[in-house]
Motif scaffolding. Structure first.
Motif, PDB file in Angstrom:
ATOM      1  N   GLU A 128      32.075  37.633  68.266  1.00 23.06           N
ATOM      2  CA  GLU A 128      31.659  37.025  69.022  1.00 23.06           C
ATOM      3  C   GLU A 128      32.648  37.005  70.255  1.00 23.06           C
ATOM      4  O   GLU A 128      32.463  36.658  71.420  1.00 23.06           O
ATOM      5  N   GLN A 129      34.090  36.968  69.952  1.00 22.16           N
ATOM      6  CA  GLN A 129      35.079  36.849  70.901  1.00 22.16           C
ATOM      7  C   GLN A 129      35.022  37.897  71.898  1.00 22.16           C
ATOM      8  O   GLN A 129      35.354  38.075  73.189  1.00 22.16           O
ATOM      9  N   LEU A 130      34.971  39.358  71.390  1.00 19.12           N
ATOM     10  CA  LEU A 130      35.233  40.489  72.064  1.00 19.12           C
ATOM     11  C   LEU A 130      33.933  41.009  72.599  1.00 19.12           C
ATOM     12  O   LEU A 130      34.079  41.524  74.071  1.00 19.12           O
ATOM     13  N   SER A 133      28.079  36.553  71.771  1.00 17.14           N
ATOM     14  CA  SER A 133      27.435  36.074  70.753  1.00 17.14           C
ATOM     15  C   SER A 133      26.001  36.558  70.706  1.00 17.14           C
ATOM     16  O   SER A 133      25.278  36.183  71.728  1.00 17.14           O
ATOM     17  N   PRO A 134      25.741  36.924  69.544  1.00 13.82           N
ATOM     18  CA  PRO A 134      24.075  37.537  69.524  1.00 13.82           C
ATOM     19  C   PRO A 134      23.210  36.372  69.493  1.00 13.82           C
ATOM     20  O   PRO A 134      21.972  36.365  70.049  1.00 13.82           O
ATOM     21  N   GLN A 135      23.657  35.103  69.101  1.00  9.94           N
ATOM     22  CA  GLN A 135      22.835  33.892  69.420  1.00  9.94           C
ATOM     23  C   GLN A 135      22.464  33.519  70.911  1.00  9.94           C
ATOM     24  O   GLN A 135      21.468  33.329  71.320  1.00  9.94           O
ATOM     25  N   GLY A 139      20.197  40.189  73.430  1.00 12.92           N
ATOM     26  CA  GLY A 139      20.271  41.555  73.692  1.00 12.92           C
ATOM     27  C   GLY A 139      21.426  42.134  72.944  1.00 12.92           C
ATOM     28  O   GLY A 139      21.498  43.575  72.553  1.00 12.92           O
ATOM     29  N   LEU A 140      22.381  41.443  72.318  1.00 17.74           N
ATOM     30  CA  LEU A 140      23.335  42.023  71.388  1.00 17.74           C
ATOM     31  C   LEU A 140      23.216  42.199  70.029  1.00 17.74           C
ATOM     32  O   LEU A 140      23.866  42.531  69.319  1.00 17.74           O
ATOM     33  N   TYR A 144      25.248  43.968  67.266  1.00 14.39           N
ATOM     34  CA  TYR A 144      25.731  43.267  66.154  1.00 14.39           C
ATOM     35  C   TYR A 144      25.505  43.848  64.772  1.00 14.39           C
ATOM     36  O   TYR A 144      26.293  44.183  63.906  1.00 14.39           O
ATOM     37  N   HIS A 145      24.126  44.211  64.647  1.00 11.66           N
ATOM     38  CA  HIS A 145      23.780  44.562  63.244  1.00 11.66           C
ATOM     39  C   HIS A 145      24.094  45.980  63.004  1.00 11.66           C
ATOM     40  O   HIS A 145      24.658  46.380  61.972  1.00 11.66           O
ATOM     41  N   ARG A 146      24.282  47.000  63.997  1.00 12.71           N
ATOM     42  CA  ARG A 146      24.637  48.099  64.069  1.00 12.71           C
ATOM     43  C   ARG A 146      26.382  48.093  63.501  1.00 12.71           C
ATOM     44  O   ARG A 146      26.612  48.814  62.772  1.00 12.71           O
ATOM     45  N   PHE A 147      26.852  47.315  64.198  1.00  9.97           N
ATOM     46  CA  PHE A 147      28.360  47.247  64.046  1.00  9.97           C
ATOM     47  C   PHE A 147      28.654  46.753  62.634  1.00  9.97           C
ATOM     48  O   PHE A 147      29.389  47.115  61.983  1.00  9.97           O
ATOM     49  N   ARG A 148      28.042  45.833  62.227  1.00  8.37           N
ATOM     50  CA  ARG A 148      28.127  45.128  60.763  1.00  8.37           C
ATOM     51  C   ARG A 148      27.804  46.142  59.701  1.00  8.37           C
ATOM     52  O   ARG A 148      28.481  46.335  58.807  1.00  8.37           O
TER      53      ARG A 148
END
Length: 293
Positions: A128-130, A133-135, A139-140, A144-148
């Motif tokens: 979220e900081q870098l 926020s997906p919320q 579009g992120l 987010y899911h790929r990085f996780r």
């Protein structure tokens, strides 16, 4: 390539030889179970020690293909990082390292004690900081899911590499064994012998309070670093239920230090790294007063 596991210091030493043209990468190193751990270790060393950058976020704006080729890192990117994480591997590494840094901060999220849970929670914060926020920015969400997923897969790779390391440690000293010499109510001792029954050291265990104390004295013929294998065998031999409570004092040509098994990471840590000057003070000693001469 020899499948021997390389610890952080060994892989960094190898990288420096490759970087300065004295060696090439051994065949098969980037297909080993520890390849991802090697890659992350080398990049972290390169960013902080070679380039002198303060953080991965700073490196994010400076890394380019020419620089990677010049510093012999292109093979690592091509063979490990891109196949694992895709073309935005650098963004992921930035988030990952900030996650690890935050998760290792003892003052952060003190209610989380499991290491993997701390890393995952820190990842949420770092992303979220870098990145954002997906919320707030739907579009992120895919990123987010790929990085996780990268994070969880990498954690699995690190666990596999750790298993390889433990196997390597066991194999390194497989010719060493402990032969009990004496056994009493409050103390025991063993001789360290090799496959030819040559005595290569002594081990004494004192079952005292507040915790057991183990003295290990090694012959000069034992390879440097093999004392950790002796500690491992001691832990197996005496079936210690809580390895972290035992202090191991190690002599090998000279006094190496006192160590204990960290229950959080499973590694051996120096007792003196954790103790401040007051903790090392002998019983009965006191802090000097300002008025003392």
């Amino acid at each position: 390539m020899d499948t021997e596991y390389l610890d952080d210091e060994e892989v960094i030493a190898l990288y420096n030889k490759v970087r300065t043209g004295r060696k090439t990468w051994p065949a098969g190193i980037w297909s080993s179970p520890a390849a991802l751990q090697y890659a992350v270790t080398i990049f972290d060393y390169w960013i902080h020690n070679v380039m002198g950058w303060k953080s991965w976020p700073e490196a994010r704006t400076r890394v380019n293909p020419v620089l990677l080729e010049e510093h012999r890192l292109a093979d690592i990117v091509e063979n490990v990082l891109v196949p694992e994480f895709g073309e935005d591997w650098l963004d992921f590494e930035v988030v990952l390292n900030e996650s690890m840094r935050l998760s290792e901060d003892a003052d952060w999220a003190v209610d989380l004690t499991d290491r993997q849970e701390r890393v995952e929670a820190a990842f949420e914060h770092a992303f979220e900081q870098l990145i954002g926020s997906p919320q707030a920015k739907p579009g992120l969400l895919a990123t987010y899911h790929r990085f996780r997923n990268h994070l969880l897969r990498m954690w699995g790779s690190f666990q596999e590499a750790q298993a390889e390391r433990e196997k390597a440690q066991r194999d390194a000293g497989k010719d060493l064994r402990l032969v009990r010499s004496t056994r009493g109510q409050s103390a025991e001792s063993w001789s360290i012998v090799n496959g030819e029954d040559e005595r290569l050291g002594e081990v004494s265990m004192l079952w005292g309070e507040p915790h057991p104390y183990c003295l290990i004295v090694l012959d000069e013929r034992i390879a440097e670093g093999d004392w950790e294998q002796v500690v491992y065998r001691m832990e197996q031999e005496v079936l210690i239920e809580e390895p972290g409570i035992v202090s191991f004092a190690v002599w090998h040509k000279s006094f190496l230090g006192e160590y204990y098994r960290c229950l959080d990471c499973g590694e051996l840590h120096s007792q003196f790294d954790d103790d401040g000057p007051a903790d090392l003070r002998l019983p009965g000693m006191h802090e000097p007063d300002d008025d003392d001469d």
